[in-house]
Design a protein around this motif. Sequence first.
Motif, PDB file in Angstrom:
ATOM      1  N   GLN A 111       0.811  -1.209   0.000  1.00  0.00           N
ATOM      2  CA  GLN A 111       0.000   0.000   0.000  1.00  0.00           C
ATOM      3  C   GLN A 111       0.849   1.266   0.000  1.00  0.00           C
ATOM      4  O   GLN A 111       0.400   2.321  -0.450  1.00  0.00           O
ATOM      5  N   SER A 112       2.077   1.182   0.526  1.00  0.00           N
ATOM      6  CA  SER A 112       2.945   2.360   0.567  1.00  0.00           C
ATOM      7  C   SER A 112       3.806   2.413  -0.687  1.00  0.00           C
ATOM      8  O   SER A 112       3.964   1.417  -1.401  1.00  0.00           O
ATOM      9  N   ARG A 167      -0.873  -0.636   5.965  1.00  0.00           N
ATOM     10  CA  ARG A 167      -0.487   0.728   5.620  1.00  0.00           C
ATOM     11  C   ARG A 167       0.921   1.090   6.084  1.00  0.00           C
ATOM     12  O   ARG A 167       1.442   2.142   5.703  1.00  0.00           O
ATOM     13  N   THR A 183       2.235   8.740   0.878  1.00  0.00           N
ATOM     14  CA  THR A 183       3.050   7.973   1.820  1.00  0.00           C
ATOM     15  C   THR A 183       4.029   8.907   2.502  1.00  0.00           C
ATOM     16  O   THR A 183       4.728   9.687   1.837  1.00  0.00           O
TER      17      THR A 183
END
Length: 396
Positions: A99-100, A274, A307
């Motif tokens: 996700q990052s 995350r 991010t």
Amino acid sequence: MKTMIKNMMRPMMLIVAIVLASPQLAGAQTVADVLTFLVTNQSVQTGSVDRDRDAAQATSDTISRALRANLATLPVTTSSGAFVYRLNPELGTVERATQSYGPFFVERALTAGLHQASFGLTFQHLRFTSLDGASLRDGSIVTTANQFVDETAPFDVDALKLNIDADIATLYGNVGVTERMEIGFAAPMVALRLDGSRMNTYRGRAFTQATARATAVGLADLVVRTKYTLYDEDGAGIATAVDVRLPTGRQEDLLGAGSTSLKFSAIGSIERGRTSGHANAGISLGGLAREVSYGGALALAATGRITVTGELLGRWLDSSGHITRFVAPHPRLTGVQTIRLTPDASTLHIITLVPGVKWNVSDTWVLAANVSVPLTSGGLTSRFTPFVGLDYALGR
């Protein structure tokens, strides 16, 4: 005795100052030439030409080595791009594995993925302000001085002022040749500017003894690299990487190390949802000096498009990167001691903090920005180094 010495040296210094009044270094000169000129062109009468020459050359070499440590061996961005893809065997489709968007300089264990490629361009501006904690720009770097043993301050001083700035644009790219292996490159282009002067101060009277400037623009040392993921299960990964830094930068302009170097790295990552954490350790052989490096990074996907990262980078260079003062009795003047600069044989340890953010501006375009803040004062340092970059992923 003091009065006699002062009366003898005062007219001598005035004559030297008149003869040498602000000479300019003529002709096309390399950055190394200009730096050597500023360090060696001196007016303090020490009575030992050989010591002066050796000390000046050693000082020039140390400053040059410190500058090359920031340009020729500058850490480059991670080999993997912002996007990492993997095949979902259940759906038979390629999808993002994290996700990052990952850290900036600390490598993560995951590779880009089979046939996935990315390229990007980054820009950094370095404005060097100090050398071993002493300001480069205010004349506080005393290269040579004479001082009476019973006085607290020198009466005859040569000091150096240096304005050193560098802009670095790095083109990089990588491609996944298998699901576990990727290869890439980084090509830094450097514009280096050096502008300096040497001041002599005798009993409070200051003279500009020498000025010089130089500019160098060219390719620094090219980096070719490969990374292989050894383990990747449930968000945890272990990888190894090899970087080859080729001597493509001009050594005489302090843009290159002058010889090939190899860097071997171990990489560990944990990516859960995350958040992700990454750790690196590496050793470099050849090039400018033997080096041990380490780094850690935390990345948080604040939103689907943003991010936030924080990184800590460390480097130990097995090279004389420090300069200290050496005091010796004047061979001709009783009660006078001479101060010179000399390199310190201890290793150079550099620690840098890098907070930053990555923003997915459109589709597979990622805009990145960070600032590097030195936590140590050894070698040449800048108060902060801004960084911006743009990353684009292919083969989605």
